[in-house]
Design a protein around this motif. Structure first.
Motif, mmCIF file in Angstrom:
data_model
loop_
_atom_site.group_PDB
_atom_site.id
_atom_site.type_symbol
_atom_site.label_atom_id
_atom_site.label_comp_id
_atom_site.label_asym_id
_atom_site.label_seq_id
_atom_site.Cartn_x
_atom_site.Cartn_y
_atom_site.Cartn_z
ATOM 1 N N ASN A 23 1.368 -1.419 -0.153
ATOM 2 C CA ASN A 23 0.240 0.105 0.011
ATOM 3 C C ASN A 23 0.625 1.644 -0.157
ATOM 4 O O ASN A 23 0.499 2.086 0.418
ATOM 5 N N LEU A 24 2.033 1.342 -1.012
ATOM 6 C CA LEU A 24 2.136 2.298 -1.299
ATOM 7 C C LEU A 24 3.064 2.568 -2.651
ATOM 8 O O LEU A 24 2.962 1.905 -3.066
ATOM 9 N N TRP A 25 2.245 3.812 -3.627
ATOM 10 C CA TRP A 25 2.383 4.680 -4.402
ATOM 11 C C TRP A 25 2.913 5.294 -4.625
ATOM 12 O O TRP A 25 3.682 6.560 -3.921
ATOM 13 N N ILE A 26 3.518 5.615 -6.252
ATOM 14 C CA ILE A 26 4.020 6.680 -6.770
ATOM 15 C C ILE A 26 2.967 7.120 -7.630
ATOM 16 O O ILE A 26 2.728 6.282 -8.267
ATOM 17 N N ASN A 27 3.129 7.876 -8.012
ATOM 18 C CA ASN A 27 2.078 8.574 -9.436
ATOM 19 C C ASN A 27 3.261 9.253 -10.086
ATOM 20 O O ASN A 27 4.262 9.307 -10.426
ATOM 21 N N SER A 28 2.685 9.307 -11.389
ATOM 22 C CA SER A 28 3.053 9.686 -12.518
ATOM 23 C C SER A 28 2.732 11.237 -12.866
ATOM 24 O O SER A 28 4.144 11.771 -13.489
ATOM 25 N N ASN A 29 3.041 11.800 -12.188
ATOM 26 C CA ASN A 29 3.475 13.806 -11.936
ATOM 27 C C ASN A 29 5.120 13.425 -11.413
ATOM 28 O O ASN A 29 5.895 14.154 -11.768
ATOM 29 N N ASP A 30 5.615 12.155 -10.827
ATOM 30 C CA ASP A 30 7.249 11.659 -10.055
ATOM 31 C C ASP A 30 7.499 10.844 -10.832
ATOM 32 O O ASP A 30 9.043 10.984 -10.102
#
Length: 485
Positions: free
Chosen positions: A228-235
């Motif tokens: 449940n740890l996510w990063i997104n396409s902004n970064d």
């Protein structure tokens, strides 16, 4: 959820566009697929009871029901479930619920049933006789929470699965590598309503992370890189670190597969390693490794002595009778250099992968039409083909199997003519570029090597694979072509 004795739909539990007449003719269950979590499409069909039909008004205060024995029956049809469903007959008119659940919207959730089928309930807690299949996945857009602490997830118009029987997850099962951009990546946790700040700090800039799920929400792609740890396409991005421009040979980040017939027969005009071994068996020179008339006659005699059909064609049966293995029959044809690059590889990494593969052939003999593994020899274009494979380049229609077929010995000419490898000026040549040579007597392309530096190449020339000067008398230099921009 307390089981009520009156069928009531609370208007605040009904999403826009969802029919409130759920006990009438039909309602469609919304399900979806999530790769490994196969969501199954269920059709909810209502069959009217024989004497009277229970109906539900949009106005909860006006809701009426028929007698408890004559409610509308429903049926869920799914790949693993096909059961006749009817509402639990323990509702009685006039009795009000004492535990109204709280509804919460869920964005992009999927509930997965465990190893046992899961019962369904209506919005009032009445257990339906329908169950959903074990190990199936269902889109859910709403959660009901009761005062008693129970949780239910909506999987159809008025059908809810108990939270004890299903697992709520988010996103699609998809694995890959995501790279953090130059400013670092903020981390998020996923909850029912969306993503929230994980307060774990940023992931370091220019680092790479394996992800096992993606979740698109509000035009942004999120990558799950931990529990449940996510990063997104902004970064971050899952785009490769390096790619060739449009119009160039494109880079593959998965293993390239052989193209053509694996396990091809040997007949007049074929070249390559299998021909090399057959010629060697009969004592013929390999100054030109070709399946010619002499080889055909020798094969005919061999087949006659072995009790095989006398065709002059070396097929698998003849090959095995010669003492070669079935594995080698297919293995020689199917060899494609293992991919030495990935999404995180730079241009330099791709060039070094190409040269690394080529060096594995040093010391092996030159064999015309050959483009197989480093266990055997290769010719000049066969060497370049396998080197490209290792770097993620598929030069098709030039290929390792195609190269051995009649008429394709001179793949160096096809490579020189391939506009997807642009020609460059001699003054711009560098490591990893291809250098081409012509026959001094005809001016036709007849040789190719891979530059190690401006004046040195690795190549296969009659005799052996090795390194040499580009000025070592292997023809006139026709020019240079670039594989990686």
């Amino acid at each position: 959820m307390k089981i009520s004795h009156k069928v009531i739909i609370f208007s605040n539990l009904v999403l826009a566009g969802v029919s409130v007449g759920i006990m009438q003719n039909n309602a469609k269950a919304d399900t979806a697929t999530s790769d490994n979590q196969t969501a199954q499409v269920a059709q909810v069909q209502a069959a009217t009871a024989t004497e009277s039909t229970a109906t539900v008004s949009a106005n909860a205060a006006d809701t009426q029901t028929s007698s408890s024995d004559e409610l509308t029956a429903t049926q869920v049809q799914a790949p693993q479930a096909n059961v006749q469903a009817a509402t639990d007959a323990n509702t009685q008119a006039g009795e009000q619920p004492t535990d109204q659940p709280i509804a919460t919207k869920i964005d992009g959730g999927v509930v997965t049933v465990g190893n046992q089928q899961a019962s369904l309930y209506d919005g009032n807690g009445n257990k339906l006789s329908v169950s959903i299949a074990p190990n199936s996945g269902w889109i859910t857009d709403q959660k009901l929470s009761t005062q008693a602490g129970d949780t239910y997830y909506r999987v159809s118009t008025d059908a809810y699965a108990n939270g004890n029987d299903v697992t709520l997850t988010f996103g699609n099962n998809k694995s890959g590598v995501v790279r953090v951009k130059g400013w670092g990546a903020k981390t998020y946790n996923r909850n029912d309503s969306g993503f929230s700040d994980a307060s774990n700090g940023n992931l370091a800039a220019n680092t790479s992370w394996q992800f096992n799920k993606t979740n698109d929400l509000n035009g942004i792609t999120y990558y799950q890189v931990g529990t449940n740890l996510w990063i997104n396409s902004n970064d971050a991005t899952d785009a490769p670190a390096y790619s060739n421009p449009a119009g160039w040979l494109q880079i593959h980040n998965t293993q390239i597969q052989p193209e053509g017939t694996v396990g091809y027969d040997l007949y007049n005009g074929v070249e390559g390693i299998k021909v090399y071994l057959v010629r060697k068996l009969f004592g013929y020179s390999n100054s030109h490794t070709i399946y010619d008339g002499n080889v055909i006659n020798s094969v005919r005699s061999f087949q006659a002595k072995a009790g095989l059909p006398v065709t002059g064609v070396t097929d698998l049966a003849t090959w095995k009778a010669m003492g070669y293995s079935e594995d080698s029959w297919y293995g020689i044809d199917s060899y494609i250099a293992p991919l030495l690059t990935n999404e995180n590889s730079s241009r330099s990494d791709h060039i070094e992968a190409m040269i690394t593969q080529a060096k594995k052939y040093i010391g092996q003999p030159w064999v015309s039409g050959a483009a197989s593994s480093p266990d055997y020899g290769v010719d000049c274009s066969g060497l370049v083909t396998q080197a490209m494979y290792a770097a993620g380049i598929d030069p098709s229609p030039v290929g390792s199997i195609q190269h051995a077929q009649p008429g394709h010995e001179w793949n160096s000419r096809d490579m020189w003519a391939d506009w997807r490898m642009p020609h460059i000026a001699a003054s711009q040549r560098q490591r990893g570029d291809l250098v081409f040579f012509t026959d001094p007597s005809t001016g036709i392309i007849w040789h190719v090597g891979i530059l190690l530096d401006a004046n040195t190449m690795i190549d296969s020339w009659p005799g052996t694979v090795g390194t040499s000067s580009i000025y070592s008398g292997k023809g006139n230099i026709a020019g240079y072509a670039r594989v990686f921009s």
